[in-house]
Scaffold this motif. Structure first.
Motif, PDB file in Angstrom:
ATOM      1  N   SER A  57       0.749  -1.066   0.111  1.00  0.00           N
ATOM      2  CA  SER A  57      -0.011   0.061   0.132  1.00  0.00           C
ATOM      3  C   SER A  57       0.848   1.303   0.013  1.00  0.00           C
ATOM      4  N   ILE A  58       0.187   2.333  -0.645  1.00  0.00           N
ATOM      5  CA  ILE A  58       0.850   3.671  -0.533  1.00  0.00           C
ATOM      6  C   ILE A  58       0.028   4.376   0.456  1.00  0.00           C
ATOM      7  N   PHE A  59       0.420   5.494   1.127  1.00  0.00           N
ATOM      8  CA  PHE A  59      -0.522   6.368   1.828  1.00  0.00           C
ATOM      9  C   PHE A  59      -0.306   7.715   1.386  1.00  0.00           C
ATOM     10  N   LEU A  60      -1.097   8.212   1.202  1.00  0.00           N
ATOM     11  CA  LEU A  60      -1.392   9.787   0.852  1.00  0.00           C
ATOM     12  C   LEU A  60      -2.265  10.438   1.655  1.00  0.00           C
ATOM     13  N   ASP A  61      -1.379  11.173   2.596  1.00  0.00           N
ATOM     14  CA  ASP A  61      -1.873  11.793   3.807  1.00  0.00           C
ATOM     15  C   ASP A  61      -2.462  13.296   3.396  1.00  0.00           C
ATOM     16  N   ARG A  62      -3.424  13.418   2.601  1.00  0.00           N
ATOM     17  CA  ARG A  62      -4.007  14.838   2.525  1.00  0.00           C
ATOM     18  C   ARG A  62      -5.456  14.432   1.996  1.00  0.00           C
ATOM     19  N   GLY A  63      -6.447  15.262   2.395  1.00  0.00           N
ATOM     20  CA  GLY A  63      -7.647  15.249   1.991  1.00  0.00           C
ATOM     21  C   GLY A  63      -7.831  16.096   0.569  1.00  0.00           C
ATOM     22  N   ASP A  64      -8.853  15.798  -0.118  1.00  0.00           N
ATOM     23  CA  ASP A  64      -9.273  16.611  -1.297  1.00  0.00           C
ATOM     24  C   ASP A  64      -8.266  16.453  -2.556  1.00  0.00           C
ATOM     25  N   ILE A  65      -7.790  15.438  -2.551  1.00  0.00           N
ATOM     26  CA  ILE A  65      -7.048  15.305  -3.668  1.00  0.00           C
ATOM     27  C   ILE A  65      -7.552  15.016  -4.829  1.00  0.00           C
ATOM     28  N   ASN A  66      -7.470  16.205  -5.877  1.00  0.00           N
ATOM     29  CA  ASN A  66      -8.234  16.115  -7.142  1.00  0.00           C
ATOM     30  C   ASN A  66      -7.851  15.173  -8.061  1.00  0.00           C
ATOM     31  N   THR A  67      -8.717  15.209  -9.375  1.00  0.00           N
ATOM     32  CA  THR A  67      -8.257  14.396 -10.416  1.00  0.00           C
ATOM     33  C   THR A  67      -7.240  15.273 -11.222  1.00  0.00           C
ATOM     34  N   ASP A  68      -7.109  16.386 -11.189  1.00  0.00           N
ATOM     35  CA  ASP A  68      -5.988  17.034 -11.949  1.00  0.00           C
ATOM     36  C   ASP A  68      -4.506  16.447 -11.297  1.00  0.00           C
ATOM     37  N   GLU A  69      -4.641  16.097 -10.142  1.00  0.00           N
ATOM     38  CA  GLU A  69      -3.473  15.754  -9.293  1.00  0.00           C
ATOM     39  C   GLU A  69      -3.205  14.111  -9.637  1.00  0.00           C
ATOM     40  N   ILE A  70      -4.187  13.480  -9.751  1.00  0.00           N
ATOM     41  CA  ILE A  70      -4.277  12.219 -10.397  1.00  0.00           C
ATOM     42  C   ILE A  70      -3.712  12.030 -11.605  1.00  0.00           C
ATOM     43  N   ILE A  71      -4.466  12.686 -12.507  1.00  0.00           N
ATOM     44  CA  ILE A  71      -3.998  12.571 -13.866  1.00  0.00           C
ATOM     45  C   ILE A  71      -4.062  13.882 -14.710  1.00  0.00           C
ATOM     46  N   PRO A  72      -2.979  14.608 -14.704  1.00  0.00           N
ATOM     47  CA  PRO A  72      -3.043  16.149 -15.250  1.00  0.00           C
ATOM     48  C   PRO A  72      -3.986  16.111 -16.691  1.00  0.00           C
ATOM     49  N   ALA A  73      -4.546  17.113 -16.839  1.00  0.00           N
ATOM     50  CA  ALA A  73      -5.544  17.503 -17.964  1.00  0.00           C
ATOM     51  C   ALA A  73      -4.643  17.189 -19.290  1.00  0.00           C
ATOM     52  N   LYS A  74      -3.327  17.724 -19.300  1.00  0.00           N
ATOM     53  CA  LYS A  74      -2.681  17.533 -20.482  1.00  0.00           C
ATOM     54  C   LYS A  74      -2.317  16.125 -21.208  1.00  0.00           C
ATOM     55  N   TYR A  75      -2.846  15.292 -20.099  1.00  0.00           N
ATOM     56  CA  TYR A  75      -2.675  13.704 -20.918  1.00  0.00           C
ATOM     57  C   TYR A  75      -3.897  13.356 -21.395  1.00  0.00           C
ATOM     58  N   LEU A  76      -5.084  14.214 -21.282  1.00  0.00           N
ATOM     59  CA  LEU A  76      -6.307  13.842 -21.592  1.00  0.00           C
ATOM     60  C   LEU A  76      -6.439  13.485 -23.123  1.00  0.00           C
ATOM     61  N   THR A  77      -5.460  13.878 -23.785  1.00  0.00           N
ATOM     62  CA  THR A  77      -5.422  13.814 -25.391  1.00  0.00           C
ATOM     63  C   THR A  77      -5.156  12.268 -25.672  1.00  0.00           C
ATOM     64  N   GLU A  78      -4.906  11.481 -24.669  1.00  0.00           N
ATOM     65  CA  GLU A  78      -4.420  10.006 -25.064  1.00  0.00           C
ATOM     66  C   GLU A  78      -5.705   9.418 -25.184  1.00  0.00           C
ATOM     67  N   VAL A  79      -5.756   8.504 -26.245  1.00  0.00           N
ATOM     68  CA  VAL A  79      -7.057   7.680 -26.457  1.00  0.00           C
ATOM     69  C   VAL A  79      -6.952   6.192 -26.229  1.00  0.00           C
ATOM     70  N   THR A  80      -5.877   6.034 -25.504  1.00  0.00           N
ATOM     71  CA  THR A  80      -5.801   4.543 -24.679  1.00  0.00           C
ATOM     72  C   THR A  80      -5.581   4.619 -23.389  1.00  0.00           C
ATOM     73  N   LYS A  81      -6.070   3.813 -22.573  1.00  0.00           N
ATOM     74  CA  LYS A  81      -5.775   3.975 -21.230  1.00  0.00           C
ATOM     75  C   LYS A  81      -4.032   3.477 -20.757  1.00  0.00           C
ATOM     76  N   GLU A  82      -3.739   2.621 -21.631  1.00  0.00           N
ATOM     77  CA  GLU A  82      -2.217   2.109 -21.260  1.00  0.00           C
ATOM     78  C   GLU A  82      -1.278   3.460 -21.440  1.00  0.00           C
ATOM     79  N   ALA A  83      -1.677   4.397 -22.661  1.00  0.00           N
ATOM     80  CA  ALA A  83      -0.831   5.469 -22.842  1.00  0.00           C
ATOM     81  C   ALA A  83      -0.603   6.391 -21.325  1.00  0.00           C
ATOM     82  N   LEU A  84      -1.552   6.384 -20.476  1.00  0.00           N
ATOM     83  CA  LEU A  84      -1.434   7.179 -19.216  1.00  0.00           C
ATOM     84  C   LEU A  84      -0.597   6.436 -18.127  1.00  0.00           C
ATOM     85  N   LYS A  85      -0.110   5.545 -18.315  1.00  0.00           N
ATOM     86  CA  LYS A  85       0.623   4.633 -17.260  1.00  0.00           C
ATOM     87  C   LYS A  85       1.633   5.443 -16.598  1.00  0.00           C
ATOM     88  N   PRO A  86       2.547   6.056 -17.429  1.00  0.00           N
ATOM     89  CA  PRO A  86       3.727   6.698 -16.602  1.00  0.00           C
ATOM     90  C   PRO A  86       3.346   8.165 -15.933  1.00  0.00           C
TER      91      PRO A  86
END
Ligand code: SF4
Lengths: 177, 426
Positions: free
Chosen positions: A9-38
């Protein structure tokens, strides 16, 4: 496809972690899930957290605080976890869309009361390695770390459980509607 | 006990209740854009299920990055475009006819009181301004929506927000919703619908109501809902004139969706906004809100007016009223994106575009653009933007950038001085 749950497990000790932090919008141009991996959690700045570190690379479970996954509706957030073999998030609470997206992908967004989350965080103090086993049928988690074992039950709505068992909402809906 | 608007809509659209508390609803509108839909399309193809449940109920637009800025965004647009053609989705809006989804779909009359709508976009809550239940969903929900015309929800509880008093001059719907989010917190409405009531909402235009509902998600809300009334009827009349004998008849029909007086609410909040000041966010969460006066003097590098929150004609009018006869500070880049071609044309006809250009603003085509940091005004590290958008997350407009959310009027005043400024001080 059915998922497997539990592991290091990995522990992220903060509330309100948002989707931009999880995956920045600039990668939303990818059209496959695999491309998001890094790019998993690339924009999350948190003391001691390294998005390129071994800890995240090995993690199969994320443990975090309240309102996890707030912000945009992008399913890229659960996907970036999925392609990194993180099929379980355990948090105090979630933003609705993120939570639904996890179950829709056949993954687990487990909600636990703050006291229970605190106990999990306490296990991490010390060696830092915490392994969490998840028994979906019994709705129970067993966490081991720092020479201690913590177990507790979790609530999951019967619908969300059915989605996980079916492998996701497309499978479920296709069989039924 | 009576029902809230959302409860009425849920009851009227219930297809299935596989487990108690889980409601699978029939969906009247499945809305699509080029960022979240292509993966759904690809998955449907991969599953051998490249079908749509009803092409007339699906509406699609290319809006986030348009015209395409590179090969990847060109591919996203192409996937959506080819799919729309293949399935004869008539209401598909491409370059030259496209605009920001939550501005263009309502403008075309696609959203009606009592409707259910989903879209792979969190600000779908905007459409609740019409007395509809409209929710942002992920790509999988969107995919099932496209294929089956259904979506599952937990029956939402409703928070009733009564907006009492009278809005002072120079204070707008944006200020009201920023204030409400500040009170609720970023997760104060999670799994809840926010129903807006009171004299302040009743006197608001549809543009203003959409601004209000647009940001329900920033408090975690599933949908913001306004009560359908004569303002709703007037707005929709060009599209419904043939369905109803008179406006009174349309109103009577729409009022079926008004919440019952004895409806049960999770919470009732009363706010008197008579003394409300223009609001501005200060941190990386939309509930970090202060008055424009308290924030006065904060230096900005860019001012962005547009988006699904505040890119409509009234917003441009408010900004232009402040900008008229003035110019943008040398230190500031001003950018305005009218949210749809219709709004752009109205702004041209009214001379607003002239005012923006005379002031030194760059006028872009209708698009989300800088709002999510993908094109048309991305910030450099350390830069600050005063924006009329809805989200101030760290890095939202570009890595290392900072966004302050505010009304078009405050943004215009800020453009002139180069520092956050209460427009009423002019
Ligand atoms: S304008 Fe901004 S918030 Fe609105 S739909 Fe576009 S990217 Fe999303």
């Amino acid at each position: 496809m059915k998922k497997t749950f539990g592991g290091p497990s990995i522990f992220l000790d903060r509330g309100d972690i948002n989707t931009d932090e999880i995956i920045p919008a600039k990668y939303l141009t990818e059209v496959t899930k695999e491309a998001l991996k890094p790019y998993c959690l690339e924009d999350l700045s948190l003391d001691g957290f390294d998005p390129k570190g071994e800890k995240l690379a090995n993690a199969r479970v994320i443990v975090t605080r309240d309102n996890f996954g707030c912000g945009s509706s992008r399913e890229h957030a659960p996907w970036v976890f999925e392609v990194n073999d993180i099929h379980t998030v355990i948090a105090e609470s979630y933003a609705r869309i993120f939570r639904q997206n996890m179950f829709n992908c056949g993954m687990l967004a487990i909600e636990l009361p703050k006291e229970q989350i605190d106990k999990l965080f306490a296990l991490e103090q010390g060696s830092g390695d915490v392994d969490i086993a998840i028994n979906l049928a019994e709705q129970e988690i067993v966490a081991r770390g720092n020479g201690i074992e913590e177990s507790c039950r979790f609530e999951i709505s019967p619908f969300d459980k059915a989605l996980v068992e079916a492998g996701g909402w497309v499978e479920y809906a296709d069989a039924r509607y | 006990m009576g029902q809230t608007t959302a409860e009425k809509i849920f009851a009227a659209h219930l297809r299935d209740e596989p487990f108690q508390g889980t409601k699978v609803l029939d969906i009247d509108r499945v809305l699509c854009h080029e960022i979240t839909t292509p993966v759904a399309i690809a998955d449907l193809e991969w599953r051998g299920k490249d079908r749509v449940f009803d092409a007339s109920k699906i509406k699609a637009v290319i809006d986030h990055v348009t015209p395409a800025k590179d090969s990847k965004t060109a591919l996203q647009a192409k996937i959506l475009r080819d799919w729309a053609r293949r399935h004869e989705i008539k209401d598909f809006f491409d370059v030259g006819r496209n605009g920001v989804c939550h501005a263009i779909f309502p403008e075309k009359g696609y959203i009606r009181p009592g409707f259910t709508a989903i879209m792979g976009d969190s600000h779908t809550c905007t459409h609740g301004a019409f007395g509809a239940f409209a929710a942002g969903v992920g790509t999988t929900d969107l995919e099932v929506g496209i294929l089956k015309g259904v979506c599952a929800f937990r029956e939402p509880k409703t928070i009733r927000v009564n907006l009492n008093g009278k809005l002072p001059g120079g204070v707008y719907a944006k200020d009201v919703i920023l204030f409400v989010i500040g009170q609720l917190g970023v997760n104060g409405a999670t799994d809840r619908v926010i129903e807006f009531h009171g004299p302040v909402v009743e006197t608001m235009s549809m543009d203003a109501r959409m601004t209000l509902c647009n940001m329900a998600i920033e408090a975690g809300g599933t949908c913001g809902i306004c009560q359908p009334d004569m303002v709703t009827v007037e707005y929709l009349w060009p599209f419904i004139g043939e369905e109803y004998a008179s406006k009174a008849e349309a109103l009577a029909d729409f009022q079926n969706w008004v919440a019952d007086t004895d409806a049960g609410y999770d919470k009732v909040l009363d706010f008197d906004v008579s003394a409300l000041e223009p609001q501005v966010t200060y941190g990386f969460k939309p509930d970090c809100v202060k008055s424009a006066k308290e924030m006065a003097g904060t230096k900005v590098d860019q001012v962005y007016i547009g988006t699904c929150t505040n890119g409509r004609i009234e917003d441009l009018r408010q900004a232009a009223a402040v900008l008229k006869g003035r110019t943008v500070a040398d230190s500031v880049r001003g950018i305005v994106s009218p949210a749809t071609p219709k709004i752009f044309q109205e702004a041209l006809a009214e001379g607003l575009i002239q005012i923006f250009m005379d002031a030194g603003f760059c006028v872009t085509n209708p698009t989300c653009g800088a709002c999510l940091g993908m094109s048309n005004g991305v910030l450099a590290e350390g830069e600050v933007c005063a924006a009329t958008s809805n989200r101030n997350f760290s890095g939202r407009m570009g890595k290392g950038g900072m966004v302050h959310l505010m009304s078009p009027s405050t943004a215009a005043a800020t453009a002139i001085t180069g520092v956050i400024t209460d427009a009423r001080s002019f």
